[in-house]
Design a protein around this motif. Structure first.
Motif, PDB file in Angstrom:
ATOM      1  N   ARG A 176      35.777  35.053  43.290  1.00  0.00           N
ATOM      2  CA  ARG A 176      35.582  33.803  42.554  1.00  0.00           C
ATOM      3  C   ARG A 176      36.795  32.882  42.672  1.00  0.00           C
ATOM      4  O   ARG A 176      36.763  31.757  42.190  1.00  0.00           O
ATOM      5  N   GLY A 177      37.879  33.383  43.266  1.00  0.00           N
ATOM      6  CA  GLY A 177      39.104  32.596  43.376  1.00  0.00           C
ATOM      7  C   GLY A 177      40.011  32.749  42.163  1.00  0.00           C
ATOM      8  O   GLY A 177      40.961  31.995  42.001  1.00  0.00           O
ATOM      9  N   TRP A 178      39.713  33.720  41.334  1.00  0.00           N
ATOM     10  CA  TRP A 178      40.504  33.943  40.131  1.00  0.00           C
ATOM     11  C   TRP A 178      41.505  35.068  40.351  1.00  0.00           C
ATOM     12  O   TRP A 178      41.208  36.077  40.974  1.00  0.00           O
ATOM     13  N   GLY A 179      42.693  34.884  39.773  1.00  0.00           N
ATOM     14  CA  GLY A 179      43.710  35.924  39.769  1.00  0.00           C
ATOM     15  C   GLY A 179      43.920  36.411  38.344  1.00  0.00           C
ATOM     16  O   GLY A 179      43.241  35.976  37.405  1.00  0.00           O
ATOM     17  N   ALA A 180      44.888  37.278  38.179  1.00  0.00           N
ATOM     18  CA  ALA A 180      45.160  37.851  36.854  1.00  0.00           C
ATOM     19  C   ALA A 180      45.506  36.761  35.842  1.00  0.00           C
ATOM     20  O   ALA A 180      45.071  36.816  34.684  1.00  0.00           O
ATOM     21  N   LEU A 181      46.251  35.769  36.258  1.00  0.00           N
ATOM     22  CA  LEU A 181      46.638  34.694  35.342  1.00  0.00           C
ATOM     23  C   LEU A 181      45.409  33.921  34.847  1.00  0.00           C
ATOM     24  O   LEU A 181      45.339  33.549  33.673  1.00  0.00           O
ATOM     25  N   HIS A 182      44.440  33.683  35.717  1.00  0.00           N
ATOM     26  CA  HIS A 182      43.215  32.994  35.297  1.00  0.00           C
ATOM     27  C   HIS A 182      42.514  33.750  34.171  1.00  0.00           C
ATOM     28  O   HIS A 182      42.052  33.155  33.193  1.00  0.00           O
TER      29      HIS A 182
END
Length: 194
Positions: A176-182
């Motif tokens: 989805r293009g999300w990392g841990a920070l998202h």
């Protein structure tokens, strides 16, 4: 430039009984010779910068993995910027000190990248699981930070971020293009986001 060499006895009164003749010798350093030497030094420094930058770029293109992929971009960028700068008129006409400074920057970045690569490779691989209380959660490779944030496991998150391999996962994103920070922001978990 004029170099003046004077004997000490010439500064005092000349002893007329002395058979030795005191003298002042004046030797001119030829400006052309000095300019030639400076130009040789400048060219040597320029060639060194070019060879250091090209050698690193060529090693990447050959697929050498001496520097971990995480640390490679900063050195590669410095090398490409140096090569690009050398092709400009400012790069062509710069002083030796500028070439030496840029070469030193590349070597410094490379040295740091090699040290960090060594530390990272010396660490054990990250396990593919994290713990949520007594429950074991198996994660996909390189998704440990994301899983720790989703589970709200700050202890595991802190442990991962203390490791070089864990730090490398900070910018990893999922499909989805999300990392841990998202995920930390989406859950409004300020502590995890920090």
């Amino acid at each position: 430039e004029v170099l003046v060499l004077a004997s000490a006895s010439l500064m005092a009164d000349v002893n007329e009984d002395d058979d030795e003749e005191d003298f002042v010798e004046t030797k001119k350093v030829q400006p052309k010779e000095k300019a030639r030497v400076l130009e040789q030094e400048r060219r040597a420094a320029r060639e060194l910068l070019l060879s250091v930058a090209n050698a690193f770029i060529e090693s990447i293109e050959r697929g050498d993995d001496e520097v971990d992929i995480e640390y490679r971009p900063s050195v590669e960028t410095a090398c490409r910027e140096a090569i690009s700068w050398l092709s400009t008129s400012k790069g062509q006409d710069s002083l030796k000190e500028e070439f030496v400074k840029r070469t030193g920057r590349i070597r410094g970045l490379l040295s740091l990248a090699l040290r960090r690569t060594g530390v990272k490779r010396g660490e054990p691989p990250l396990p593919l699981n994290i713990f949520s209380g007594e429950q074991v959660i198996v994660t996909a490779p390189n998704r440990q930070l994301e899983a720790a944030v989703k589970e709200g496991d700050l202890a595991e998150l802190g442990r991962l971020l203390r490791l070089q391999r864990g730090k490398a996962l900070v910018n990893v994103r999922n499909d989805r293009g999300w990392g841990a920070l998202h995920y930390a922001v989406a859950q409004r978990d300020v502590t995890a986001a920090r």
